[in-house]
Design a protein around this motif. Structure first.
Motif, PDB file in Angstrom:
ATOM      1  N   GLU A  10       0.813  -1.210   0.000  1.00 41.72           N
ATOM      2  CA  GLU A  10       0.000   0.000   0.000  1.00 41.72           C
ATOM      3  C   GLU A  10       0.852   1.268   0.000  1.00 41.72           C
ATOM      4  O   GLU A  10       0.542   2.236  -0.704  1.00 41.72           O
ATOM      5  N   ALA A  11       1.938   1.284   0.794  1.00 38.15           N
ATOM      6  CA  ALA A  11       2.767   2.486   0.875  1.00 38.15           C
ATOM      7  C   ALA A  11       3.382   2.823  -0.478  1.00 38.15           C
ATOM      8  O   ALA A  11       3.472   3.999  -0.849  1.00 38.15           O
ATOM      9  N   ASP A  14       0.617   4.234  -2.678  1.00 40.37           N
ATOM     10  CA  ASP A  14       0.302   5.605  -2.267  1.00 40.37           C
ATOM     11  C   ASP A  14       1.366   6.582  -2.766  1.00 40.37           C
ATOM     12  O   ASP A  14       1.056   7.710  -3.163  1.00 40.37           O
ATOM     13  N   TYR A  15       2.612   6.152  -2.720  1.00 41.18           N
ATOM     14  CA  TYR A  15       3.706   7.013  -3.169  1.00 41.18           C
ATOM     15  C   TYR A  15       3.577   7.295  -4.670  1.00 41.18           C
ATOM     16  O   TYR A  15       3.789   8.425  -5.116  1.00 41.18           O
ATOM     17  N   THR A  89       9.377  -0.521  -2.411  1.00 41.27           N
ATOM     18  CA  THR A  89       9.234   0.696  -1.623  1.00 41.27           C
ATOM     19  C   THR A  89       9.801   1.873  -2.398  1.00 41.27           C
ATOM     20  O   THR A  89      10.571   1.702  -3.349  1.00 41.27           O
ATOM     21  N   GLU A 193       8.212   7.437   6.173  1.00 43.05           N
ATOM     22  CA  GLU A 193       6.767   7.433   5.909  1.00 43.05           C
ATOM     23  C   GLU A 193       6.491   7.130   4.442  1.00 43.05           C
ATOM     24  O   GLU A 193       5.596   6.333   4.122  1.00 43.05           O
ATOM     25  N   GLY A 196       6.881   3.502   3.836  1.00 41.74           N
ATOM     26  CA  GLY A 196       6.049   2.582   4.596  1.00 41.74           C
ATOM     27  C   GLY A 196       6.803   1.879   5.702  1.00 41.74           C
ATOM     28  O   GLY A 196       6.413   0.786   6.142  1.00 41.74           O
ATOM     29  N   GLU A 198       8.065   1.710   9.598  1.00 42.77           N
ATOM     30  CA  GLU A 198       7.593   2.183  10.902  1.00 42.77           C
ATOM     31  C   GLU A 198       8.759   2.410  11.852  1.00 42.77           C
ATOM     32  O   GLU A 198       9.605   1.532  12.035  1.00 42.77           O
TER      33      GLU A 198
END
Length: 451
Positions: A10-11, A14-15, A89, A193, A196, A198
């Motif tokens: 998802e990250a 979104d990016y 990523t 962020e 993604g 943490e």
């Protein structure tokens, strides 16, 4: 979006948003944990399922030289690089839309290449899974921000803070100290962020410009991937603000070293319960067996946890670094610390790995030693109370001694893999030989005219 981007985490999606992906970096960590691979246009990546790299990338030393090949010394056969899209990523520091994807190394018959560090960790995880266990880890990352150092003959210095003064030492947990380089920290948060990743917490450590970044506990392979990614993003964040980030174990004389403490627990795969805690929270035989395995085999594993000559400068008494294989509850002088926790969160903190170790191999070595203990069922020595700095003869003091200890631990070699040991030993012996050929400033200062 094309089909391959629909499979991304998802990250990463979104990016990308509504933008077109320009480039994909196909990466794999070598023996040192250096990112190697190829960058290619995204449309090309979308059309192929893998690409090729020679197996000799695992024989390259940290200096760029080539170690002796213990197998086929001439043909350098290609490995098949298979993308793990779950690792995709962002590379948010690039000018265009770029993704990073970690790849697994397979041979041409489809078998995992045994000396790829990520494959070594996967092999150890499978040993646990075959017993009905799931290991859980939480790494701590320590590193220094430093002034730019473009001359290797000059000592590393602390960076300039926003106050116009150099970062000060002995300011552990100081919020004001970490605010001195707040812009770097802000970029670390922003990059993490976007990727993604943490962050469980960031704090000022005891050294000048030394930072600790904590990661939440979870799957060992995922956490090793994250440390691998974090090292790159932290370096990029530092460069944006005219300083360096270094993960050397001991970059500055007189300052503390940088560790990668690894917290480890093991849960029953079916029940999800921590096997280190029994009824009413009592410590189980498995808990003591795991500690015993680390006490019996970490000596052989030090070559993986402290992989360079500089690594052994960190093992100094009274610098919050371990020099022993003792264990104790909430005792930071022991190499194996049992932090305060609930029974469900009971874990063992291995304080021996340096931040310079390959995260895949540091975690693999920790879990391998614990696994051997669970199989051998020898239990642990008595808990050490008081300062364990009085007991300092349990771990090797040089890289050469550590490599000898690794070679002597046949049980550890067997589960990590004989082929892996051959490659690792070849690379590290080569690096050690190169180091011994260098004459240091100390030798010139004290020996040139006095002996």
């Amino acid at each position: 979006m094309s089909k391959w981007t629909d499979q991304l985490p998802e990250a990463a999606r979104d990016y990308i948003g509504n933008r077109r992906v320009d480039e994909v970096e196909c990466v794999i960590g070598d023996i040192a944990g250096v990112a190697r691979g190829k960058a290619m246009p995204a449309p090309k990546f979308a059309k192929q399922t893998n690409y090729y790299l020679p197996n000799s990338i695992f024989l390259q030393t940290i200096t760029g030289e080539w170690a002796d090949n213990p197998f086929d010394a001439f043909t350098e056969p290609d490995m098949v690089m298979v993308p793990d899209l779950d690792t995709a990523t962002a590379a948010p520091w690039t000018a265009d839309v770029t993704l990073q994807v970690i790849h697994d190394a397979m041979d041409q018959e489809g078998n995992p290449v045994p000396f790829s560090p990520r494959n070594v960790l996967k092999k150890i995880i499978k040993l646990y899974n075959d017993q009905g266990w799931t290991p859980v880890v939480a790494p701590e990352m320590e590193f220094f921000l430093t002034a730019r150092n473009i001359d290797p003959n000059m000592p590393v210095e602390a960076p300039m803070g926003r106050s116009g003064r150099k970062a000060a030492a002995k300011q552990a947990y100081s919020l004001s100290a970490i605010d001195e380089y707040g812009k770097v920290i802000d970029d670390i948060y922003d990059f993490a962020e976007a990727q993604g990743l943490e962050i469980d917490g960031i704090l000022q450590e005891g050294g000048a410009g030394q930072i600790e970044l904590n990661l939440a506990h979870g799957d060992p392979i995922k956490l090793a991937d994250e440390v691998f990614f974090f090292k790159r993003l932290i370096r990029e964040a530092a460069l944006r603000h005219d300083c360096f980030a270094t993960f050397m174990a001991k970059p500055i004389a007189g300052e503390p070293g940088s560790a990668m403490h690894i917290h480890t627990s093991v849960v029953d795969s079916k029940s999800g319960k921590n096997i280190f805690a029994g009824p009413k929270g009592v410590e189980t035989p498995a808990f003591f067996d795991f500690i015993g395995g680390m006490q019996n085999h970490l000596t052989g594993a030090i070559a993986l946890l402290a992989p360079y000559v500089n690594s052994y400068r960190r093992y100094v008494p009274d610098f919050a670094a371990p020099i022993n294989l003792e264990w104790g509850r909430d005792n930071r002088t022991t190499g194996l610390r049992i932090p305060i926790s609930s029974p469900a969160g009971r874990r063992i903190e291995n304080r021996l790995p340096g931040m310079d170790c390959n995260p895949y191999l540091g975690i693999a070595a920790t879990l391998a030693c614990g696994y051997l203990g669970l199989m051998e069922k020898k239990g642990a020595r008595a808990e050490f109370t008081g300062s364990a700095y009085v007991d300092e003869d349990q771990i090797p003091s040089t890289l050469g001694d550590a490599l000898d200890a690794f070679e002597a631990d046949t049980a550890l070699i067997e589960i990590l893999g004989a082929d892996f040991h051959k490659v690792y030993n070849s690379v590290k012996r080569n690096e050690y030989k190169e180091f011994l050929q260098v004459i240091s400033p100390w030798e010139r200062q004290h020996l040139l005219l006095n002996v």
